[in-house]
Design an enzyme around this catalytic site. Structure first.
Site, PDB file in Angstrom:
ATOM      1  N   GLU A 225       6.715  -4.487 -19.671  1.00 22.73           N
ATOM      2  CA  GLU A 225       5.562  -4.122 -18.839  1.00 22.73           C
ATOM      3  C   GLU A 225       6.061  -3.883 -17.420  1.00 22.73           C
ATOM      4  O   GLU A 225       6.546  -4.805 -16.760  1.00 22.73           O
ATOM      5  CB  GLU A 225       4.559  -5.282 -18.873  1.00 22.73           C
ATOM      6  CG  GLU A 225       3.266  -4.986 -18.164  1.00 22.73           C
ATOM      7  CD  GLU A 225       2.348  -6.219 -18.162  1.00 22.73           C
ATOM      8  OE1 GLU A 225       2.376  -7.006 -19.145  1.00 22.73           O
ATOM      9  OE2 GLU A 225       1.633  -6.413 -17.176  1.00 22.73           O
TER      10      GLU A 225
ATOM     11  N   ASP B 208      -2.860 -10.716  -8.308  1.00 18.91           N
ATOM     12  CA  ASP B 208      -1.544 -11.350  -8.388  1.00 18.91           C
ATOM     13  C   ASP B 208      -1.356 -12.447  -7.358  1.00 18.91           C
ATOM     14  O   ASP B 208      -1.852 -12.370  -6.236  1.00 18.91           O
ATOM     15  CB  ASP B 208      -0.461 -10.282  -8.214  1.00 18.91           C
ATOM     16  CG  ASP B 208      -0.388  -9.380  -9.437  1.00 18.91           C
ATOM     17  OD1 ASP B 208      -0.107  -9.907 -10.528  1.00 18.91           O
ATOM     18  OD2 ASP B 208      -0.634  -8.170  -9.309  1.00 18.91           O
TER      19      ASP B 208
END
Lengths: 393, 257
Positions: free
Chosen positions: B46, B57
């Site tokens: 990924e 994040d």
């Protein structure tokens, strides 16, 4: 034209809810409930009562005689600087703390640039006895020290956002991260008409008390509800949205939005989104955004910590795209000069954000009978140090 | 058959998906990291498209995004770097990214480029489901790209069903309400959530992500899903001093055991 948000939260091409799945339940809970809560009679009663007795509403609509003489028009100032905490921001935080309570939330987070929204949030949290964390860019904490201290005295925890440009954009990122990590018991009080749907519409409606009052007060002063111009500064755009709200569909009223051009729109040091931005997605909504060709968000610049946001609210992007509002941009220097000029003409020191709205008068021409309302969104106490440094007083 | 579907048709457990940010730690490390990951035994790759404001994040991935952008990483450059990656790497490749850089590139141009270089799937956390269904789905399908949706412990059963119906490839099961790298370990409460999802008998396989950092958490995830996704812990591993491919190999072996 009609300026109305649709079911999915779009104003024309702008708005929506571009959020990671982790935030979906929170936003969905708010979207499903806010309308009903807002319309509940007991909510309205409590909201109106606090606006009156705690905030000090209605704020005056003041005829500025000397300013009117200078610009050759009838200029009125909507005195949001006289709201408790010193800016219009408290209208929204009162509304949202009541909303949070009805949603059963126990903790509040917020982001702040200039600190006005942070102070307004800390204030209502103190009023309601609710825990409050305010994220603020580390650089903004330096340049808006009095407001940091005010928040702390009110019992809020001020957390420095150390990522990116360490200003409002990054404080917003950190607040959203906090919310992702604490989804169940926390409500995020967004301070402007930005963020995922339903925030832009909800905040605009809490602020719409401004244009509602202008209509009534102008009727008393001038025998008509509609001015020829309503002028307000725009960072994210909450005070402008509040001042424009009841005039969106009144096409004879010119809506004027004023952005911060920093050192100038061609210097690379500006925050004028409608001049430098293009459509993009940030903080949960599609709007006009200052960005690189590659879609990275550009760090804006303005002397005013409240205006250096790289986007504008989706409703403003829509007003710009459709031509319903006229956008001006003014530099730091023009804003500072206008702030000092207002202080000396009318005895009112405006917040530097607000000073931008006054500087636009220099770019406009009026007929002598034109009725102009400027939204005086905040007072300049928090900016004294910047004024002093700039003017070498 | 799409490489992701091919992978799941041949292997149903202990699938290891590894995330890293394109252009990190060095601008031209992207394909080196991919080759090392395949050699070390990762099943899926990924690649994160760096973004200035990655709100889902945590600090580790945020920082890697910032470093990658400072290094000069762009989406255009990433496609250049991936131009001949399929001569070196065979396992499925997924691009993960926030929607804005992709919108600026042009969604169709982006999908076309993905197909050209051999990307198999996309993870776009801030793409609204209705927009995917009404606008992007036909474009993604035209270029053979599978779109992977996320679910969290707070996602309602109805929405999980809707996501399952709209997903091909696998479902990304976020282990807890958090940003990436925020929590380590897996609690009993999380295991209850994993069991609840397992009982739903979804059409798609599931991979668990967020909080997977070592063999212990990988094993636990694999007992509850078809495999797991590691991001922040891998970014930390490749941030260490030393030879990149050795660090990668050492980390992957330590996880797989």
């Amino acid at each position: 034209m009609k300026v109305k948000v649709d079911e999915r939260g779009y104003y024309g091409n702008f708005g929506g809810a571009y959020i990671p799945e982790m935030l979906y339940p929170n936003i969905e809970e708010l979207r499903e409930n806010y309308e009903q809560i807002m319309q509940a009679p007991d909510f309205q009663e409590q909201f109106q009562s606090l606006l009156k007795d705690f905030v000090g509403r209605p704020t005056p609509l003041y005829f500025a005689e000397r300013l009117s003489e200078k610009y050759g028009a009838k200029i009125y100032l909507k005195r949001e600087d006289l709201c408790h905490t010193g800016a219009h921001k408290v209208n929204n935080t009162i509304g949202q703390i009541l909303m949070a309570q009805r949603l059963g939330k126990k903790k509040i987070i917020a982001e702040t640039g200039a600190g006005q929204h942070g102070v307004a949030t800390a204030t209502v949290c103190a009023l309601m006895g609710v825990e409050c964390i305010v994220y603020m860019g580390a650089i903004d904490m330096e340049r808006q020290k009095p407001n940091v201290e005010r928040m702390r005295i009110l019992g809020a925890e001020v957390r420095a956002a150390e990522s990116g440009s360490k200003t409002l954009k990054d404080a917003t990122n950190e607040a959203m991260r906090h919310w992702i990590n604490n989804p169940k018991d926390t409500h995020y009080i967004i301070g402007s008409v930005v963020g995922p749907h339903p925030y832009p519409e909800m905040v605009a409606r809490f602020q719409s008390v401004i244009s509602e009052e202008i209509k009534k007060q102008l009727q008393t002063h001038e025998g008509r509800e509609n001015p020829d111009y309503v002028i307000a500064c725009v960072g994210g755009g909450s005070n402008a949205a509040g001042a424009f709200y009841h005039y969106y569909d009144e096409v004879d009223v010119n809506l004027v939005a004023v952005e911060a051009a920093g050192l100038g729109n061609h210097t690379g040091e500006s925050a004028a989104t409608t001049v430098l931005g293009k459509p993009g997605v940030l903080h949960g909504s599609k709007t006009l955004l200052m960005q690189t060709e590659d879609g990275q968000v550009v760090e804006p610049y303005s002397i005013s910590a409240g205006l250096d946001y790289p986007g504008i609210g989706p409703v403003h992007a829509h007003l710009f795209e459709t031509g319903r509002a006229t956008f001006y941009s003014v530099t730091d220097e023009e804003a500072m000069k206008s702030g000092i000029a207002l202080s000396r003409l009318e005895g009112i020191i405006p917040a530097i954000e607000t000073a931008h709205a006054f500087a636009a008068l220099n770019q406009m021409t009026f007929k002598k009978d034109d009725v102009v309302v400027i939204n005086l969104s905040g007072r300049g106490d928090k900016d004294l140090e910047t004024y002093i440094k700039w003017g070498k007083y | 058959m799409n490489r992701i579907e091919e992978l799941f048709s041949r292997k149903s457990d202990r699938i290891l998906n590894v995330y890293f940010t394109a252009g990190y730690p060095k601008l031209n490390d992207t394909t080196k990291i991919m080759a090392s990951l395949e050699q070390s035994g990762a099943d899926l790759i990924e690649i994160g498209i760096p973004f200035s404001d990655p709100i889902a994040d945590g600090p580790t991935i945020q920082e890697s995004n910032g470093v990658a952008l400072d290094n000069g990483m762009t989406l255009k450059l990433l496609f250049d770097q991936l131009a001949d990656v399929r001569s070196k790497v065979n396992i499925p490749i997924i691009l993960m990214g926030y929607i804005n850089p992709i919108v600026q590139y042009g969604v169709e141009a982006f999908c076309q480029k993905c197909q050209e270089v051999g990307v198999d799937g996309l993870i776009l956390p801030d793409l609204p489901m209705f927009e995917y269904q009404e606008v992007h789905k036909p474009v993604f399908e035209k270029y053979g790209l599978l779109n992977v949706f996320l679910i969290t412990p707070q996602t309602s059963e109805n929405r999980i069903r809707e996501i399952d119906n709209n997903s091909r490839g696998f479902i990304y099961m976020v282990s807890s309400a958090s940003t990436t790298g925020a929590k380590t370990g897996i609690s009993n409460e999380q295991e209850t959530y994993f069991a609840r999802i397992k009982d739903m008998n979804l059409k798609n396989p599931t991979l668990i992500g967020f909080g997977i950092s070592n063999k212990e958490t990988f094993d636990k995830a694999c007992r509850n899903a078809n495999g797991a996704i590691i991001g922040s812990a891998f970014i930390k591993a490749i941030s260490r001093e030393g030879e990149l491919s050795e660090n990668i190999n050492e980390f992957i072996q330590s996880v797989k055991g």
